[in-house]
Write a protein that holds these residues in place. Structure first.
Motif, PDB file in Angstrom:
ATOM      1  N   THR A   7      -4.513 -56.604  -7.529  1.00 40.65           N
ATOM      2  CA  THR A   7      -5.337 -57.817  -7.417  1.00 40.65           C
ATOM      3  C   THR A   7      -5.419 -58.581  -8.734  1.00 40.65           C
ATOM      4  N   GLN A   8      -5.093 -57.937  -9.848  1.00 43.10           N
ATOM      5  CA  GLN A   8      -5.126 -58.551 -11.186  1.00 43.10           C
ATOM      6  C   GLN A   8      -6.537 -58.991 -11.583  1.00 43.10           C
ATOM      7  N   ARG A   9      -7.567 -58.439 -10.934  1.00 43.48           N
ATOM      8  CA  ARG A   9      -8.947 -58.851 -11.230  1.00 43.48           C
ATOM      9  C   ARG A   9      -9.728 -57.777 -11.971  1.00 43.48           C
ATOM     10  N   GLY A  10      -9.121 -56.613 -12.169  1.00 44.72           N
ATOM     11  CA  GLY A  10      -9.828 -55.560 -12.880  1.00 44.72           C
ATOM     12  C   GLY A  10     -10.722 -54.748 -11.967  1.00 44.72           C
ATOM     13  N   TRP A  11     -11.514 -53.876 -12.591  1.00 51.46           N
ATOM     14  CA  TRP A  11     -12.364 -52.927 -11.867  1.00 51.46           C
ATOM     15  C   TRP A  11     -13.733 -53.568 -11.641  1.00 51.46           C
ATOM     16  N   ASN A  12     -13.801 -54.526 -10.683  1.00 51.11           N
ATOM     17  CA  ASN A  12     -15.060 -55.220 -10.429  1.00 51.11           C
ATOM     18  C   ASN A  12     -15.041 -55.811  -9.022  1.00 51.11           C
ATOM     19  N   LYS A  13     -16.149 -56.417  -8.652  1.00 51.31           N
ATOM     20  CA  LYS A  13     -16.295 -56.924  -7.280  1.00 51.31           C
ATOM     21  C   LYS A  13     -15.364 -58.089  -6.985  1.00 51.31           C
ATOM     22  N   GLU A  14     -14.831 -58.749  -8.021  1.00 43.25           N
ATOM     23  CA  GLU A  14     -13.893 -59.835  -7.790  1.00 43.25           C
ATOM     24  C   GLU A  14     -12.622 -59.330  -7.123  1.00 43.25           C
ATOM     25  N   SER A  15     -12.277 -58.085  -7.370  1.00 45.37           N
ATOM     26  CA  SER A  15     -11.096 -57.509  -6.714  1.00 45.37           C
ATOM     27  C   SER A  15     -11.306 -57.401  -5.216  1.00 45.37           C
ATOM     28  N   ASN A  16     -12.491 -56.982  -4.805  1.00 45.82           N
ATOM     29  CA  ASN A  16     -12.781 -56.899  -3.370  1.00 45.82           C
ATOM     30  C   ASN A  16     -12.707 -58.274  -2.705  1.00 45.82           C
ATOM     31  N   LYS A  17     -13.208 -59.288  -3.405  1.00 41.39           N
ATOM     32  CA  LYS A  17     -13.142 -60.648  -2.864  1.00 41.39           C
ATOM     33  C   LYS A  17     -11.693 -61.108  -2.736  1.00 41.39           C
ATOM     34  N   ALA A  18     -10.867 -60.755  -3.722  1.00 43.59           N
ATOM     35  CA  ALA A  18      -9.464 -61.166  -3.698  1.00 43.59           C
ATOM     36  C   ALA A  18      -8.730 -60.552  -2.515  1.00 43.59           C
ATOM     37  N   VAL A  19      -9.041 -59.296  -2.177  1.00 38.42           N
ATOM     38  CA  VAL A  19      -8.398 -58.649  -1.034  1.00 38.42           C
ATOM     39  C   VAL A  19      -8.710 -59.414   0.251  1.00 38.42           C
ATOM     40  N   ALA A  20      -9.983 -59.771   0.442  1.00 37.54           N
ATOM     41  CA  ALA A  20     -10.376 -60.493   1.650  1.00 37.54           C
ATOM     42  C   ALA A  20      -9.733 -61.883   1.702  1.00 37.54           C
ATOM     43  N   GLN A  21      -9.701 -62.581   0.577  1.00 35.03           N
ATOM     44  CA  GLN A  21      -9.111 -63.918   0.532  1.00 35.03           C
ATOM     45  C   GLN A  21      -7.614 -63.870   0.851  1.00 35.03           C
ATOM     46  N   PHE A  22      -6.916 -62.914   0.246  1.00 35.44           N
ATOM     47  CA  PHE A  22      -5.473 -62.845   0.440  1.00 35.44           C
ATOM     48  C   PHE A  22      -5.131 -62.415   1.865  1.00 35.44           C
ATOM     49  N   ARG A  23      -5.972 -61.553   2.437  1.00 35.38           N
ATOM     50  CA  ARG A  23      -5.753 -61.139   3.822  1.00 35.38           C
ATOM     51  C   ARG A  23      -5.848 -62.355   4.748  1.00 35.38           C
ATOM     52  N   ASN A  24      -6.860 -63.169   4.558  1.00 39.13           N
ATOM     53  CA  ASN A  24      -7.038 -64.360   5.406  1.00 39.13           C
ATOM     54  C   ASN A  24      -5.855 -65.316   5.274  1.00 39.13           C
ATOM     55  N   ALA A  25      -5.307 -65.418   4.056  1.00 39.17           N
ATOM     56  CA  ALA A  25      -4.172 -66.325   3.837  1.00 39.17           C
ATOM     57  C   ALA A  25      -2.899 -65.792   4.480  1.00 39.17           C
ATOM     58  N   LEU A  26      -2.652 -64.497   4.370  1.00 42.68           N
ATOM     59  CA  LEU A  26      -1.397 -63.923   4.859  1.00 42.68           C
ATOM     60  C   LEU A  26      -1.376 -63.742   6.366  1.00 42.68           C
ATOM     61  N   MET A  27      -2.534 -63.725   7.000  1.00 41.00           N
ATOM     62  CA  MET A  27      -2.543 -63.555   8.453  1.00 41.00           C
ATOM     63  C   MET A  27      -1.905 -64.745   9.171  1.00 41.00           C
ATOM     64  N   GLN A  28      -1.601 -65.811   8.419  1.00 42.49           N
ATOM     65  CA  GLN A  28      -0.891 -66.944   8.992  1.00 42.49           C
ATOM     66  C   GLN A  28       0.595 -66.619   9.191  1.00 42.49           C
ATOM     67  N   GLU A  29       1.089 -65.622   8.485  1.00 41.06           N
ATOM     68  CA  GLU A  29       2.489 -65.248   8.580  1.00 41.06           C
ATOM     69  C   GLU A  29       2.670 -64.217   9.685  1.00 41.06           C
ATOM     70  N   PRO A  30       3.476 -64.540  10.698  1.00 40.27           N
ATOM     71  CA  PRO A  30       3.633 -63.596  11.824  1.00 40.27           C
ATOM     72  C   PRO A  30       4.290 -62.275  11.414  1.00 40.27           C
ATOM     73  N   GLU A  31       5.038 -62.265  10.308  1.00 38.30           N
ATOM     74  CA  GLU A  31       5.727 -61.040   9.886  1.00 38.30           C
ATOM     75  C   GLU A  31       4.826 -60.116   9.074  1.00 38.30           C
ATOM     76  N   VAL A  32       3.606 -60.581   8.763  1.00 31.88           N
ATOM     77  CA  VAL A  32       2.631 -59.744   8.064  1.00 31.88           C
ATOM     78  C   VAL A  32       1.716 -59.124   9.107  1.00 31.88           C
ATOM     79  N   GLN A  33       1.722 -57.797   9.197  1.00 30.85           N
ATOM     80  CA  GLN A  33       0.931 -57.111  10.217  1.00 30.85           C
ATOM     81  C   GLN A  33      -0.514 -56.926   9.786  1.00 30.85           C
ATOM     82  N   THR A  34      -0.717 -56.493   8.534  1.00 29.96           N
ATOM     83  CA  THR A  34      -2.088 -56.307   8.050  1.00 29.96           C
ATOM     84  C   THR A  34      -2.087 -56.234   6.535  1.00 29.96           C
TER      85      THR A  34
END
Length: 889
Positions: free
Chosen positions: A560-587
């Motif tokens: 996530t490149q955000r370090g050991w903090n809550k910003e990393s958790n936010k980045a995971v959720a944000q990136f998941r929402n963005a990638l779910m637009q790609e049909p070849e990305v399962q999860t």
């Protein structure tokens, strides 16, 4: 009274250089003079004068009349020997080429292994203060290892505050520096943004180690906390040809910090145990201030430079005092809380140390660059065996060609050649061939050194510093081969009787029975290496194809490149929402760390028993991304708040806790004295989250951000036929969301494979050794087949006259080689099985089954190689016209 005699050494010297026709008269005159001198002086003075008088006769007029001198000149007619040797090699091109090639391969392999061993033992030798620098180590009593045979562990991770204590309390310590090199950070200068590894050191680092500072003032380094030192590669990457000193860069590691380039330091050589690209002060390490206060936290490698002539007995005593001063109360507490009774007199903590040049070969202590010294001995032994095989081949091939030189030997003896002259001739040919092989060997070394470096993971180079020892080693090997390998053929060829040869009574049938057991030894060694290599390959293939309990294919691991903090958790959720637009990305799943990138393991006491378990921070998508099977219960849910304090455990933890109904159990891993602990909501089937060197350990998964940690890595499960194109799409989404952060990724299966890198390296080395051994052993079989064909030429002629066909003759000639191969494999099978079980496979808890088919398959492969090797001579002999072989009988 004993008569006084002239010194015998002087008399022997006189007879050595003086012609016989002069020696007797000169000796009489000298003795007469000696007896006269005894009347006028003491015996010692008379003997000294006798020596001097003898030396007066050692002059050219006498020496050149010595028949020994003329014989010596005759024997060493180097020019003539050289011409004859070249003529014979030209006449027998095939045998000369095979012989020289076999020797060159043997010498080249020995040189490569010499370079490997030399590199192993050259680690950290370039430091000027190498004998005064030591790595500190801790030997601790493991209070959480129940029933451990050896309840001590030794490691190089020490307390952050230890450096200050060592310098303040120990007069023996002159300098001290910590060295942490395990942190990735986002490094930025202008529009250049990359992930770099940052190493944290102390100012004494530059006084202790001999890494040359190329730019900057060594005495001013790290005067400020914001100082940074970089290597030339980093300077070139970010600043091009500009002077980097004084440039301002930003680094994001648990928060953005600004640094000023204070110097450029040369990059560590490949034989350095310390690797770095960017150096900053220890004060910049994350959580540094907290770690300074925690003497129970071991997280920092530490090096010290001792004063010259340190009394180590006194040093050890002072180290014990230091432990008592800073750790006494804590150690007593650990002893009371230990699940294992601590024997009286046992030290809970003891500081050890290893001299810097010995670090690399101390395999007991985990380090980035550490090697097992036994491998050097194994490779050295293989190199010696291959060299012996090459010598045996030379003897076999020389005997094969000796029959065709019987007439040459007979004529030379008839015209007056002495046996010594023939020995010198054939010995010179042997040395010349060995010298040519050495030249070819250097060409092979230069050709294969890059591949050898890939096999061994080395960065060995041929340069002025190591060229001298390599040349000396090669010359020694060549001289050894030339003398040892050429001695028997020289004696054998020079022993032909000229009368029998020239009358035609000489038989060309050789009694070369001693060669057969040598060839068995050759093939035995080759067979052992073949079987061992096959077992290694089967084990590594077993590891690569074994069902690990999860699907590692087509899974991208993205930090996530955000370090050991809550910003990393936010980045995971944000990136998941963005990638779910790609049909070849399962999860897209989040986790605290990927496999082989570190781990967390907690120790805890439940019902008075000490236990431990691995733990990963995950989100509800983790099991889906890796296709991990739930055997009981359910997965985490973001809709259920209580799940943040729940756990999912594996079957190994259920077994360890002896639960019969795990879904109604609680895991009190926090040792909470008020609550019941974390509720178990699911049980997953055991999966190998660590390497197959160990059994599946107890594990639990948690969403507890406060006590377990944050989701610093994403696992992206994809299903695509065009992976490069999909990765570019994922990179595009990343740049839209985080334009100031670098996009890095690896494949999960690659991360898993890195766990076995050392084994794969040695499998490659064994494969390379096996190839060399087989090649040279085949040359030995070729030589023995030639001897056999020469011995049985007339027999084959008679058999053909009597009606024998090509097939029967082929079987007749090759039958003995099949038996030799069977004998060799019969001897090699138990040895290989024993070595592989006790050396290679013992490190794996999950092992391939070694069945009889493996040995039979290896034997059949060896037989095919042997038959292909000897078939040339068999077919050639079988096709000879019997009229040509029998017309003189």
């Amino acid at each position: 009274m004993k008569e006084k005699e002239p010194p015998r050494l002087a008399v022997k010297f006189l007879h050595w250089f003086c012609p016989p026709e002069l020696a007797e008269g000169i000796e009489g005159d000298l003795v007469e003079q000696f007896e006269g001198d005894l009347q006028q002086m003491n015996e010692r003075a008379a003997k000294r004068k006798f020596f001097w008088n003898t030396l007066n006769f050692f002059r050219p007029a006498i020496i050149l009349r010595n028949r020994f001198r003329f014989q010596l000149i005759e024997n060493f007619m180097i020019g003539n020997y050289f011409k004859v040797a070249l003529r014979n090699m030209k006449k027998r091109k095939l045998y000369s080429f095979i012989n020289a090639f076999g020797l060159s391969v043997g010498i080249a392999f020995c040189v490569l292994i010499y370079l490997f061993i030399q590199d192993e033992r050259s680690f950290d030798q370039f430091h000027g203060n190498k004998n005064l620098i030591y790595r500190m180590e801790a030997r601790t009593f493991d209070t959480w290892k129940p029933k451990a045979e050896e309840p001590f562990s030794q490691h190089a991770w020490l307390q952050t505050a230890l450096v200050n204590a060592l310098k303040d309390d120990l007069a023996e310590v002159e300098y001290a520096s910590r060295f942490n090199s395990n942190g990735d950070a986002v490094f930025k200068f202008d529009d250049k943004v990359f992930t770099e590894q940052i190493s944290y050191v102390d100012p004494d680092f530059f006084k202790m180690f001999s890494f040359r500072l190329l730019k900057g003032n060594v005495n001013a380094l790290f005067k400020k906390r914001s100082d940074m030192v970089i290597t030339p590669a980093v300077a070139k990457k970010y600043f091009g040809d500009e002077d980097p000193v004084g440039k301002i860069v930003t680094v994001d590691v648990e928060g953005v910090k600004t640094f000023s380039i204070a110097g450029v330091i040369e990059a560590p050589p490949t034989n350095s145990s310390l690797d770095f690209r960017i150096l900053v002060s220890q004060e910049n390490r994350p959580y540094y201030e907290n770690n300074l206060k925690q003497w129970g936290n071991f997280n920092t490698p530490t090096f010290v430079q001792l004063v010259p002539h340190t009394d180590f007995g006194k040093l050890n005593a002072n180290l014990d005092k230091l432990i008592t001063k800073y750790m006494g109360e804590k150690l007593e507490k650990w002893k009371k809380e230990s699940a294992i009774p601590v024997p009286p007199g046992v030290k809970m903590l003891e500081y050890k140390y290893t001299q810097l040049p010995e670090m690399h070969l101390k395999k007991e202590i985990t380090w980035h660059k550490v090697s097992d010294p036994k491998y050097s001995y194994i490779l050295g032994s293989i190199a010696i065996l291959i060299l012996i095989i090459a010598c045996i081949n030379y003897v076999s091939l020389a005997l094969t060609t000796s029959a065709s030189r019987k007439t040459e030997v007979g004529i030379r003896k008839v015209v007056g050649a002495h046996r010594n002259q023939l020995i010198y001739q054939f010995g010179f040919e042997s040395l010349l061939l060995a010298a040519l092989a050495m030249v070819a060997a250097f060409g092979l070394v230069a050709l294969f050194l890059p591949s050898f470096n890939e096999f061994t993971g080395k960065g060995i180079e041929l340069h002025v510093k190591n060229l001298g020892p390599v040349m000396a080693a090669s010359a020694a090997i060549t001289l050894f081969v030339g003398i040892v390998a050429g001695s028997y053929p020289s004696l054998f060829l020079s022993n032909f009787r000229p009368a029998a040869v020239l009358k035609g009574n000489f038989t060309s049938k050789f009694q070369a029975g001693f060669v057969r057991p040598l060839v068995v030894v050759q093939f035995f060694l080759s067979a052992s290496l073949i079987i061992s290599s096959v077992i290694m390959y089967r084990q590594m293939n077993f590891i690569a194809t074994k069902n690990l309990g999860y699907n590692q294919n087509q899974v991208l691991v993205v930090p996530t490149q955000r370090g050991w903090n809550k910003e990393s958790n936010k980045a995971v959720a944000q990136f998941r929402n963005a990638l779910m637009q790609e049909p070849e990305v399962q999860t897209v799943a989040g986790t605290s760390t990927s496999f082989n990138r570190g781990y967390s393991r907690y120790g805890y006491k439940i019902d008075g028993e000490q236990r431990s378990a691995y733990v990963y921070a995950v989100d509800p998508y983790y099991l889906q991304a890796l296709e991990i099977q739930l055997t009981q219960g359910r997965n985490f849910s973001e809709q259920i708040p209580a799940d943040s304090n729940a756990v999912i455990v594996n079957e190994a933890l259920v077994k360890d806790m002896k639960w019969t109904d795990p879904l109604n159990a609680y895991l009190n891993w926090k040792e909470d004295t008020v609550g019941m602990g974390a509720r178990v909501i699911g049980v997953v089937k055991d999966y190998n989250f660590t390497s197959l060197e160990s059994n599946v350990e107890p594990l639990f998964l948690s969403m507890d951000k406060k006590d377990i940690g944050y989701l610093t890595n994403m696992m992206i499960k994809i299903n695509s036929q065009d992976i490069p194109n999909l990765i570019e799409k994922i990179r595009g989404h990343w740049k839209q969301l985080y334009p100031d952060l670098p996009f890095d990724y690896t494949f999960l299966d690659e991360d898993v494979a890195k766990q076995y890198h050392a084994y794969e390296k040695w499998m490659s080395i064994m494969g390379l050794s096996t190839g060399f051994a087989i090649m040279i052993s085949c040359l030995g079989l070729f030589g023995l087949a030639g001897i056999n064909s020469v011995n049985r030429t007339k027999e084959i002629g008679i058999r053909k006259v009597m009606g024998a066909g090509l097939r029967s003759i082929f079987v007749l000639l090759n039958k003995q080689f099949v038996w030799l191969a069977l004998i060799a494999f019969s001897l090699a099978t138990p040895l290989s099985w024993y070595l592989m079980n006790n050396w290679w496979l013992k490190d794996f808890k999950y092992q391939v089954t070694i069945g009889w088919e493996l040995f039979v398959g290896s034997m059949l492969c060896g037989l095919v190689v042997a038959l292909l090797t000897v078939s040339y001579h068999a077919i050639k002999t079988a096709l000879v016209n019997p009229a040509d072989t029998l017309k003189y009988e």
